[in-house]
Structures are given as C-alpha cells and as structure tokens.
Scaffold this motif. Structure first.
Motif, PDB file in Angstrom:
ATOM      1  N   ARG A  88       0.824  -1.207   0.000  1.00 40.90           N
ATOM      2  CA  ARG A  88       0.000   0.000   0.000  1.00 40.90           C
ATOM      3  C   ARG A  88       0.859   1.260   0.000  1.00 40.90           C
ATOM      4  O   ARG A  88       0.535   2.252  -0.661  1.00 40.90           O
ATOM      5  N   THR A  89       1.936   1.212   0.750  1.00 33.70           N
ATOM      6  CA  THR A  89       2.818   2.384   0.793  1.00 33.70           C
ATOM      7  C   THR A  89       3.402   2.686  -0.578  1.00 33.70           C
ATOM      8  O   THR A  89       3.388   3.837  -1.041  1.00 33.70           O
ATOM      9  N   PHE A  90       3.895   1.662  -1.244  1.00 33.11           N
ATOM     10  CA  PHE A  90       4.469   1.872  -2.569  1.00 33.11           C
ATOM     11  C   PHE A  90       3.389   2.231  -3.587  1.00 33.11           C
ATOM     12  O   PHE A  90       3.646   2.972  -4.543  1.00 33.11           O
ATOM     13  N   ASN A  91       2.184   1.706  -3.374  1.00 34.10           N
ATOM     14  CA  ASN A  91       1.079   2.064  -4.271  1.00 34.10           C
ATOM     15  C   ASN A  91       0.760   3.553  -4.162  1.00 34.10           C
ATOM     16  O   ASN A  91       0.546   4.234  -5.172  1.00 34.10           O
ATOM     17  N   ARG A  92       0.736   4.076  -2.920  1.00 32.55           N
ATOM     18  CA  ARG A  92       0.495   5.503  -2.727  1.00 32.55           C
ATOM     19  C   ARG A  92       1.622   6.334  -3.336  1.00 32.55           C
ATOM     20  O   ARG A  92       1.379   7.382  -3.956  1.00 32.55           O
ATOM     21  N   ASN A  93       2.863   5.888  -3.163  1.00 32.52           N
ATOM     22  CA  ASN A  93       4.000   6.619  -3.741  1.00 32.52           C
ATOM     23  C   ASN A  93       3.914   6.658  -5.267  1.00 32.52           C
ATOM     24  O   ASN A  93       4.167   7.698  -5.895  1.00 32.52           O
ATOM     25  N   TYR A  94       3.552   5.511  -5.857  1.00 28.95           N
ATOM     26  CA  TYR A  94       3.454   5.465  -7.317  1.00 28.95           C
ATOM     27  C   TYR A  94       2.316   6.353  -7.812  1.00 28.95           C
ATOM     28  O   TYR A  94       2.461   7.049  -8.827  1.00 28.95           O
ATOM     29  N   ALA A  95       1.185   6.336  -7.095  1.00 29.49           N
ATOM     30  CA  ALA A  95       0.051   7.174  -7.498  1.00 29.49           C
ATOM     31  C   ALA A  95       0.430   8.656  -7.425  1.00 29.49           C
ATOM     32  O   ALA A  95       0.082   9.443  -8.321  1.00 29.49           O
ATOM     33  N   ARG A  96       1.165   9.029  -6.370  1.00 30.70           N
ATOM     34  CA  ARG A  96       1.566  10.430  -6.237  1.00 30.70           C
ATOM     35  C   ARG A  96       2.543  10.834  -7.344  1.00 30.70           C
ATOM     36  O   ARG A  96       2.423  11.901  -7.950  1.00 30.70           O
ATOM     37  N   GLN A  97       3.503   9.959  -7.645  1.00 30.08           N
ATOM     38  CA  GLN A  97       4.479  10.257  -8.697  1.00 30.08           C
ATOM     39  C   GLN A  97       3.819  10.313 -10.070  1.00 30.08           C
ATOM     40  O   GLN A  97       4.147  11.175 -10.904  1.00 30.08           O
ATOM     41  N   SER A  98       2.892   9.405 -10.341  1.00 30.25           N
ATOM     42  CA  SER A  98       2.236   9.387 -11.648  1.00 30.25           C
ATOM     43  C   SER A  98       1.375  10.631 -11.832  1.00 30.25           C
ATOM     44  O   SER A  98       1.303  11.192 -12.941  1.00 30.25           O
ATOM     45  N   GLN A  99       0.711  11.095 -10.756  1.00 27.95           N
ATOM     46  CA  GLN A  99      -0.077  12.320 -10.862  1.00 27.95           C
ATOM     47  C   GLN A  99       0.817  13.536 -11.099  1.00 27.95           C
ATOM     48  O   GLN A  99       0.451  14.469 -11.814  1.00 27.95           O
ATOM     49  N   SER A 100       2.009  13.512 -10.502  1.00 27.35           N
ATOM     50  CA  SER A 100       2.964  14.591 -10.728  1.00 27.35           C
ATOM     51  C   SER A 100       3.420  14.610 -12.183  1.00 27.35           C
ATOM     52  O   SER A 100       3.531  15.674 -12.801  1.00 27.35           O
ATOM     53  N   ALA A 101       3.667  13.420 -12.745  1.00 30.31           N
ATOM     54  CA  ALA A 101       4.056  13.342 -14.160  1.00 30.31           C
ATOM     55  C   ALA A 101       2.907  13.785 -15.062  1.00 30.31           C
ATOM     56  O   ALA A 101       3.125  14.460 -16.079  1.00 30.31           O
ATOM     57  N   ARG A 102       1.682  13.426 -14.695  1.00 33.07           N
ATOM     58  CA  ARG A 102       0.522  13.844 -15.490  1.00 33.07           C
ATOM     59  C   ARG A 102       0.374  15.363 -15.475  1.00 33.07           C
ATOM     60  O   ARG A 102       0.121  15.990 -16.517  1.00 33.07           O
TER      61      ARG A 102
END
Length: 323
Positions: free
Chosen positions: A239-253
């Motif tokens: 879950r922690t890595f999932n949240r990190n990936y979601a935050r990074q992907s939104q930043s890239a978007r």
C-alpha cells in the motif's frame, strides 16, 4: 544491421575490423551533431526528394492561375487543356517523389531510433552491475524508449524543413516576379510568424524537460516495485508503494498537462497569424486587381501560395521545437 551505415554497424557490433569513432557525448548538442553526421547522405537525398515532392505545391498555383487567365477567362479550351496537363504532370512527379521521400524518412528515423537503443543497450551490458549505482533505471529506459524516438523524429523534420526552405524560396521568387508588393508580404510572413512563437518555445522546452524527468522517476519507481515485489508482500509495504506510485504518476501527469498548455498556445498562435496573413494577402491582392495591376488568375495563384505557406510555417515551428 544491413540498414545501418557501415561505420555505425561496426560500432554497434563492437567489431575491430574497422576503427569507428565513439559517439561524441560531451553535450546533447554534440551527440546530435555526431548522430546526424553518420547519416548525412540519407538526409541530403531526402531533402532533395522533398523539394520534388512539393513540386505540385510550388508550380501548381501558378499553373492554375495561368489556366484561368489563358483558358477560362478568354474561353479558350486549349489553354485550359494545357494548364490541366501541366497540373497532372507535376502531380505525378510529386506523387512519385513523395513515396521515395517517405521511404528515406522512415529509414532515417529507424536508424536514429534503433541506433540509440542499441548504443544504450551496449553501454548497459558493458557497465553490468555497476549501472544502478551510476544511473537510475528509469533514466536508462527513458533514453532507450522516448528519447530515441525523439532523435528519429529530429532527423525526419530536418529533411522536411530543409526541403521546405528551398520550396519557400522558390515560391518567394515566383511571387516577387509577379507582384513585388505581395511577394514581399509572402517573403516576410514566415520569419515573422516563426519569430512570434519563439518566445514561447523556452517555457515549452522547460516544461517538457520536467515532464521527461518525472516520467523517468515514475519508471524507476515501477521497476523498483516489480523487482522487490516479493519482499514488499512479505513486509506489507504494497500500500505504501502504491500511494507513492500514485503520487508520482499524478505529478508526471500534471507536468504533461503543463507542457500541453504551452504546446497549444504555440499551435493557436500559428493558426491565428496564418489566418491574418491570408486575410492580408487577399485584401492587398484585391486592391491590385481593382487597379488592373494583377489579373484574376494571378490573384488565385497568390491565394494558393498563401495556403501552401501554412505548411512550411508549421514545419518551421516543429523544427524549432525539436531543436
């Protein structure tokens, strides 16, 4: 491998049969110059074919205007037939060289695209286990995928822009010989339109660089998650890595949206000023027709050249963005 020039093929294969200069990696510009030198023959031939490909657009408006003045207006069927035959001939020439140009452009694109991928792969194998300590995995994947495609598109747009510079000068010569006033308008239009967009290219390039960096970070995070998936499941860190990936992907978007806004501004400026240019050309041409300084066929030719010049102007915008 046979699709690559001999020097590049030797470099990629690592063969010692013939000495091959290493890529010039002192700076991005130096690397691009090195890459373009490896296939300058292909780019030069593609540029020449590009000029012939645009022959219907260079000569076509003049032939159409000639057919109006010497065939339709006086009611001479022979003049119409001669104009139509001329248009048909230059169209056949343009179609043939258009096919040849596309073939060369795709070849040049693939040389740069897969050539870059092969060089990255070769260097990755050479560095081995030391590589992750020197460069993030996402950065390597970005170079091998998205950046290599950009190198390919650069070689394509160079050939296209070079051919359209030649055709632009040919069109300028034709319109200057017909009407100096309108010829000056046509000749000045392209530099002015490109100059209007230049101040916006800096912000666009900066936002594209941010987008590329964030995409590389997202790719690195994804590869780390995949590599350590078993461990993550064991310690409950999914879950922690999932949240990190979601935050990074939104930043890239968000970075991509920001770059897209500036891209849209440049495209909108191109459409706006191209329309202003056509309106000005039509108004000046109409004034000369009323003053008997220009014939109906010549005015139609000028409008055809005005519509044609929108294509080269957009290509010059694209070239400025790629470089």
């Amino acid at each position: 491998m046979q699709d690559f020039p001999p020097r590049i093929a030797t470099f990629f294969s690592g063969s010692d049969a013939a000495p091959t200069p290493d890529p010039d990696t002192r700076s991005p510009a130096a690397f691009l110059r090195w890459m373009l030198r490896q296939q300058w023959q292909v780019i030069a031939v593609a540029t020449a074919f590009g000029v012939l490909w645009q022959l219907p657009l260079i000569v076509g408006p003049w032939l159409f205007g000639w057919a109006i003045d010497h065939g339709i207006v006086p009611g001479d069927a022979t003049g119409v037939a001669i104009g139509a035959a001329g248009l048909f001939a230059v169209t056949l020439v343009g179609a043939f060289f258009g096919i040849a140009l596309h073939t060369l452009v795709v070849r040049s694109w693939l040389i740069s695209l897969y050539g870059t991928t092969m060089m990255v792969t070769r260097k990755t194998v050479q560095m081995g286990h030391v590589l992750p300590r020197r460069t993030p995995t996402g950065e390597i994947l970005s170079v091998a995928s998205s950046d290599s495609d950009e190198f390919g598109s650069l070689t394509e747009v160079i050939a296209r822009a070079g051919s359209q510079v030649v055709s632009f000068l040919a069109v300028a010569a034709i319109v200057l010989a017909t009407s100096p006033q309108l010829g000056v308008v046509v000749l000045v239009a392209a530099p002015v339109l490109v100059g209007v967009a230049l101040p916006f290219l800096g912000p666009l390039h900066r936002r594209q660089q941010v987008e590329r960096t964030r995409n590389a970070e997202v790719t690195s995070l994804a590869t780390d998650i995949v590599a350590g998936l078993r461990i993550l499941r064991g310690i409950g860190g999914e879950r922690t890595f999932n949240r990190n990936y979601a935050r990074q992907s939104q930043s890239a978007r968000a970075a991509g949206v920001s770059a897209g806004v500036w891209q849209a501004v440049i495209e909108a400026l191109g459409v706006l000023f191209s329309g202003v240019f056509l309106v000005l050309l039509l108004w000046l041409g109409s004034q000369e027709v009323v003053a008997d300084q220009l014939s109906i066929g010549q005015l139609v030719s000028f409008l055809g050249y005005g519509l044609y010049l929108i294509g080269p102007i957009r290509t010059f915008f694209e070239f400025a963005q790629k470089t």
